[in-house]
Motif scaffolding. Structure first.
Motif, PDB file in Angstrom:
ATOM      1  N   GLY A 144      -5.096   6.522  -4.825  1.00 26.48           N
ATOM      2  CA  GLY A 144      -5.551   7.730  -4.142  1.00 26.48           C
ATOM      3  C   GLY A 144      -7.016   7.712  -3.769  1.00 26.48           C
ATOM      4  O   GLY A 144      -7.507   8.632  -3.097  1.00 26.48           O
ATOM      5  N   MET A 145      -7.746   6.662  -4.167  1.00 25.63           N
ATOM      6  CA  MET A 145      -9.183   6.593  -3.893  1.00 25.63           C
ATOM      7  C   MET A 145      -9.536   6.657  -2.410  1.00 25.63           C
ATOM      8  O   MET A 145     -10.455   7.386  -2.022  1.00 25.63           O
ATOM      9  CB  MET A 145      -9.781   5.319  -4.503  1.00 25.63           C
ATOM     10  N   PRO A 146      -8.866   5.903  -1.527  1.00 27.02           N
ATOM     11  CA  PRO A 146      -9.239   5.978  -0.103  1.00 27.02           C
ATOM     12  C   PRO A 146      -9.152   7.394   0.450  1.00 27.02           C
ATOM     13  O   PRO A 146     -10.038   7.840   1.188  1.00 27.02           O
ATOM     14  CB  PRO A 146      -8.213   5.048   0.576  1.00 27.02           C
ATOM     15  N   GLU A 147      -8.119   8.130   0.073  1.00 25.78           N
ATOM     16  CA  GLU A 147      -7.955   9.508   0.537  1.00 25.78           C
ATOM     17  C   GLU A 147      -9.064  10.398   0.002  1.00 25.78           C
ATOM     18  O   GLU A 147      -9.688  11.167   0.753  1.00 25.78           O
ATOM     19  CB  GLU A 147      -6.592  10.035   0.090  1.00 25.78           C
ATOM     20  N   MET A 148      -9.341  10.307  -1.300  1.00 27.04           N
ATOM     21  CA  MET A 148     -10.331  11.187  -1.904  1.00 27.04           C
ATOM     22  C   MET A 148     -11.748  10.848  -1.452  1.00 27.04           C
ATOM     23  O   MET A 148     -12.555  11.732  -1.151  1.00 27.04           O
ATOM     24  CB  MET A 148     -10.228  11.100  -3.441  1.00 27.04           C
ATOM     25  N   LEU A 149     -12.094   9.564  -1.364  1.00 21.08           N
ATOM     26  CA  LEU A 149     -13.430   9.184  -0.909  1.00 21.08           C
ATOM     27  C   LEU A 149     -13.652   9.612   0.534  1.00 21.08           C
ATOM     28  O   LEU A 149     -14.754  10.034   0.901  1.00 21.08           O
ATOM     29  CB  LEU A 149     -13.624   7.672  -1.054  1.00 21.08           C
ATOM     30  N   GLY A 205      -7.204   1.884   4.298  1.00 20.53           N
ATOM     31  CA  GLY A 205      -6.613   2.069   2.970  1.00 20.53           C
ATOM     32  C   GLY A 205      -5.653   3.238   2.940  1.00 20.53           C
ATOM     33  O   GLY A 205      -4.559   3.141   2.381  1.00 20.53           O
ATOM     34  N   LYS A 206      -6.018   4.352   3.574  1.00 22.65           N
ATOM     35  CA  LYS A 206      -5.136   5.521   3.617  1.00 22.65           C
ATOM     36  C   LYS A 206      -3.853   5.212   4.387  1.00 22.65           C
ATOM     37  O   LYS A 206      -2.754   5.599   3.976  1.00 22.65           O
ATOM     38  CB  LYS A 206      -5.864   6.694   4.281  1.00 22.65           C
TER      39      LYS A 206
END
Length: 365
Positions: A144-149, A205-206
């Motif tokens: 989930g990092m790409p979405e949150m960043l 990434g997303k």
């Protein structure tokens, strides 16, 4: 580009064994496979019968395995950071800090593992990367990092540009950054070329995580009531990070009608217990991972009807919270929070209604 496959399930359900079996089967089919382990315990090495390191090593024809070591990955990433700094900044200040000195802070493990997977994927040396994570929560947060960043960059850049401070600094940002750095920055494009490249990386990434032909997870459970409940919770949590769950693998115990009903509409497969070094029965019983694209998608946006549908199995309406503080909609379910970046046709519109129906949250604008 490789298919990235991972497994989620309560500890003791055999996730690592299933990950190895999946890697072996893909390799037997002629695919170039990398089996990547995040857990530093010796379990993966013992099951493979060899000591793994932070560099891929051959295990069998078409199959390599690697054990991620965060300290080594951090050291390598730090050297890359210093090269970028030297390229974009006239007076580098990281050059006197050495990667060998750095310790691992909380959260670094996931970021470093995600970057390593990204680099192996970009190298085009593998058709399949099977990732065996250290824990389910860390695996989900990692993916989930790409979405949150992206959200942090998008929101904080916008807030700064619209703030009194941002407006006051705006006339000075361009000439000052041009004098100090080798790139031109402005409030409209904070960060210049490095920021653009970072945004493009996050976007890729997303897109990968949301595409079941690129990244997919399978639930691993047993007939135990707690294991089933954990898998149901992980199913819903995976949807919150945009990750498609392609099916369920029932390990060590046959599939009952009740278990199949609880995970409907996902296909549920049963795999037998591995006897010694004989992996073949286990390989033969694994599901067809290529059919994961037929699983329910985490989110569907219907602009024509001004509706957004989020599939949230494993939760009931009391566990789901919908808020709209800014231009985006925020969904809380369990320990996961997701900000929905709406298409232009719906962006900025207030939520008119929401209902929880058939394991889905349906939002109307």
């Amino acid at each position: 580009m490789a298919l990235i496959l991972t497994f989620l399930g309560k500890g003791g359900t055999g996730r690592t064994t299933i990950a190895i079996a999946a890697a072996k089967r893909f390799a037997a089919e002629g695919k170039r496979v990398l089996l990547a382990g995040q857990d530093t315990s010796p379990a993966l090495s013992l099951l493979l019968g060899t000591t793994l390191t932070c560099d891929p090593q051959p295990i069998a024809p078409n199959l390599k395995a690697v054990q991620f070591e965060s300290t080594t990955l951090l050291q390598r990433s730090w050297e890359q950071l210093k090269k970028l700094e030297a390229e974009y900044i006239r007076t580098p200040f990281f050059k006197e800090v050495y990667g060998e000195e750095l310790g691992i802070l909380p959260g670094m493990d996931s970021a470093l593992a995600l970057n390593a997977i990204r680099e192996y994927d970009a190298a085009n040396e593998y058709d399949v990367i099977v990732y065996d994570g250290k824990s389910d929560k860390e695996t989900l947060r990692m993916l989930g990092m790409p979405e949150m960043l992206s959200w942090y960059i998008r929101r904080f850049r916008g807030v700064l540009a619209e703030s009194e401070l941002g407006k006051a600094l705006s006339p000075f940002v361009q000439p000052v950054t041009s004098a100090v750095l080798n790139v031109g920055w402005s409030m409209e494009n904070i960060g210049g070329k490095p920021a653009d490249e970072a945004n493009q990386l996050l976007d890729r990434g997303k897109q990968a995580v949301s595409d079941p032909n690129r990244v997919v997870a399978y639930l691993v459970t047993s007939g135990d009531r707690l294991a089933v409940a954990s898998s149901l919770y992980l199913w819903g949590s995976a949807q919150q990070v945009g990750l498609t769950v392609g099916g369920v693998i029932c390990n060590l115990s046959p599939v009952t009608e009740q278990v199949a009903e609880q995970f409907s509409p996902l296909p549920v497969s049963w795999v037998p217990h591995r006897e010694g070094d004989d992996w073949q029965p286990l390989l033969d019983a694994l599901p067809d991972f290529s059919k994961a694209s037929g699983a329910p998608r985490p989110i569907e946006v219907d602009v024509a009807t001004s509706q957004v549908r989020l599939f949230l199995p494993g939760f009931d309406k009391k566990q789901v919270k919908l808020t709209q503080y800014g231009p985006e909609v925020t969904i809380e379910a369990g320990d996961q929070r997701r900000n929905i970046f709406l298409p232009a046709q719906l962006r900025g519109k207030p939520v008119k209604g929401a209902k929880f129906q058939q394991q889905s949250l349906i939002i109307s604008f």
